[in-house]
Write an enzyme that holds these catalytic residues in place. Structure first.
Site, mmCIF file in Angstrom:
data_model
loop_
_atom_site.group_PDB
_atom_site.id
_atom_site.type_symbol
_atom_site.label_atom_id
_atom_site.label_comp_id
_atom_site.label_asym_id
_atom_site.label_seq_id
_atom_site.Cartn_x
_atom_site.Cartn_y
_atom_site.Cartn_z
ATOM 1 N N THR A 64 -0.597 80.252 27.477
ATOM 2 C CA THR A 64 0.598 79.547 27.019
ATOM 3 C C THR A 64 0.378 78.965 25.625
ATOM 4 O OG1 THR A 64 2.311 77.981 27.683
ATOM 5 C CG2 THR A 64 0.062 77.388 28.283
ATOM 6 N N LYS A 68 -0.560 82.272 22.506
ATOM 7 C CA LYS A 68 0.006 83.581 22.873
ATOM 8 C C LYS A 68 -0.129 84.657 21.790
ATOM 9 C CE LYS A 68 3.349 82.165 26.342
ATOM 10 N NZ LYS A 68 4.678 82.352 26.898
ATOM 11 N N ASN A 89 0.778 86.949 27.256
ATOM 12 C CA ASN A 89 0.786 85.789 28.165
ATOM 13 C C ASN A 89 -0.096 86.005 29.389
ATOM 14 O OD1 ASN A 89 2.410 87.499 29.780
ATOM 15 N ND2 ASN A 89 3.399 85.717 30.685
ATOM 16 N N ARG A 151 18.525 77.548 14.480
ATOM 17 C CA ARG A 151 18.626 76.505 13.445
ATOM 18 C C ARG A 151 18.092 77.064 12.129
ATOM 19 N NH1 ARG A 151 15.122 71.213 14.580
ATOM 20 N NH2 ARG A 151 13.508 72.800 14.519
ATOM 21 N N ILE A 212 16.456 78.514 29.829
ATOM 22 C CA ILE A 212 15.077 78.667 30.318
ATOM 23 C C ILE A 212 14.384 77.315 30.520
ATOM 24 C CG2 ILE A 212 14.858 80.964 29.273
ATOM 25 C CD1 ILE A 212 12.731 79.646 27.400
ATOM 26 N N TYR A 214 13.634 74.286 32.637
ATOM 27 C CA TYR A 214 13.775 74.043 34.082
ATOM 28 C C TYR A 214 13.339 72.631 34.459
ATOM 29 C CZ TYR A 214 8.966 75.542 33.596
ATOM 30 O OH TYR A 214 7.681 75.667 33.151
HETATM 31 P P1 ATR Z 1 8.823 78.799 22.314
HETATM 32 O O1 ATR Z 1 7.602 79.642 22.179
HETATM 33 O O2 ATR Z 1 8.835 77.933 23.555
HETATM 34 O O3 ATR Z 1 10.089 79.577 22.175
HETATM 35 P P2 ATR Z 1 8.822 77.853 19.587
HETATM 36 O O4 ATR Z 1 8.229 79.142 19.166
HETATM 37 O O5 ATR Z 1 8.237 76.594 19.033
HETATM 38 O O6 ATR Z 1 8.749 77.686 21.173
HETATM 39 O O7 ATR Z 1 10.395 77.895 19.305
HETATM 40 C C1 ATR Z 1 11.194 76.788 19.429
HETATM 41 C C2 ATR Z 1 12.665 77.147 19.200
HETATM 42 O O8 ATR Z 1 13.449 75.969 19.433
HETATM 43 C C3 ATR Z 1 12.976 77.570 17.768
HETATM 44 O O9 ATR Z 1 14.019 78.507 17.796
HETATM 45 C C4 ATR Z 1 13.442 76.251 17.129
HETATM 46 O O10 ATR Z 1 14.299 76.400 16.013
HETATM 47 P P3 ATR Z 1 13.679 76.551 14.524
HETATM 48 O O11 ATR Z 1 13.159 77.959 14.423
HETATM 49 O O12 ATR Z 1 14.820 76.316 13.611
HETATM 50 O O13 ATR Z 1 12.580 75.525 14.410
HETATM 51 C C5 ATR Z 1 14.220 75.669 18.271
HETATM 52 N N1 ATR Z 1 14.406 74.218 18.153
HETATM 53 C C6 ATR Z 1 13.471 73.257 18.337
HETATM 54 N N2 ATR Z 1 14.012 72.033 18.133
HETATM 55 C C7 ATR Z 1 15.322 72.219 17.824
HETATM 56 C C8 ATR Z 1 16.422 71.359 17.496
HETATM 57 N N3 ATR Z 1 16.279 70.025 17.467
HETATM 58 N N4 ATR Z 1 17.629 71.920 17.253
HETATM 59 C C9 ATR Z 1 17.791 73.256 17.273
HETATM 60 N N5 ATR Z 1 16.793 74.130 17.571
HETATM 61 C C10 ATR Z 1 15.575 73.628 17.845
#
Ligand code: ATR
Length: 271
Positions: A64, A68, A89, A151, A212, A214
């Protein structure tokens, strides 16, 4: 000595994989243990060298955040799905040869297919991180048309290029029709449990909605989707089904998942 399995991450204390796999080991009378390995990025190389040496009898790993992507460097082979997604994973130690897999995409595919077909469906994925990559892969492999909204648009565009789909900012949601909406960001999860990225007016009766997140079991997004009579894919199912696929890799048989599911649900209810 029992065979050793575990989840490697940093941090890893919130993982529910131990309860899920211990339930499966108990059910099948397998002499094995499943632990949490909290390994900092700087210590990953050494940890994997030890696994390869076989000294610690470590047969399999769930992988995790944040390992990964990095872990592939220390493996002998990586299967084609994990390569395409760009994330591993699952690790299996076959007599000193370390093989990497990705079962997240299988977990997402099966969770969605409990509720809907994917072929020919319009899917909107919110978020463009690691979880989103596995889900976009599952959907495009199954013949769905996918749009990734994030975002950071550049990140959505990169993922969209990788899987030949569309990308845009989160604000585009209202102009895009979705049969299936998948949410993959951390919004809705503690400490953001009172937030949702989706305006409730977007939900239409019959739309398939998969968050996703939970924990909490029902996010704000899911409560609002239910109110609009959407069809809900429970978030924990991706975790359950990716674990089922891991068990199959490690033991070469499909587990009955009832015990694993009960262990997960009991654990979620306790939180
Ligand atoms: P994971 O592997 O669990 O998907 P990650 O790779 O850190 O985790 O991805 C997090 C996702 O949540 C990203 O799409 C992130 O958006 P950014 O690419 O713009 O950072 C999104 N995310 C996290 N916090 C957010 C927020 N406050 N508003 C909108 N999107 C958010």
């Amino acid at each position: 000595m029992p065979q050793q399995f575990g989840v490697i991450g940093y941090p890893v204390r919130h993982s529910m994989s131990p309860q899920m796999f211990e339930a499966a080991f108990f059910e099948y009378n397998i002499d094995a243990e499943y632990r949490k390995y909290e390994v900092a990025p700087d210590d990953l190389k050494e940890f994997m060298a030890e696994m390869k040496s076989g000294a610690d009898a470590l047969r399999g790993l769930s992988v995790t955040i944040p390992h990964k992507m990095e872990i592939a460097k220390y493996l002998d082979t990586v299967d084609k799905h994990a390569k395409a997604i760009g994330a591993v994973n699952t690790v299996f130690n076959k007599g000193g040869k370390l093989k990497g897999y990705n079962t997240d995409w299988l977990g997402a595919k099966k969770a969605l297919e409990d509720v809907t077909e994917l072929e020919g469906r319009d899917v909107v994925v919110l978020g463009a991180g690691g979880a989103a990559a596995a889900i976009v892969y599952a959907c495009t492999q199954s013949g769905a048309r996918v749009t990734i909204l994030n975002r950071s648009v550049a990140k959505a565009q990169r993922l969209a290029e990788q899987f030949s789909c569309n990308a845009g900012p989160l604000d585009d949601l209202f102009s895009i029709r979705a049969d299936i909406l998948v949410h993959t960001t951390s919004i809705g999860m503690h400490p953001h449990e009172h937030e949702s990225l989706v305006d409730p007016d977007y939900f239409k009766r019959g739309m398939v909605v998969f968050d996703i997140v939970y924990n909490p079991f029902e996010t704000k997004l899911v409560r609002e989707a239910k109110r609009a009579e959407c069809r809900i894919v429970p978030g924990y199912k991706m975790l359950l089904y990716q674990g089922e696929a891991q068990f199959e890799i490690w033991f070469n048989k499909k587990p009955r998942i009832e015990a694993m599911e009960k262990a997960l649900l009991d654990n979620l209810n306790d939180r």
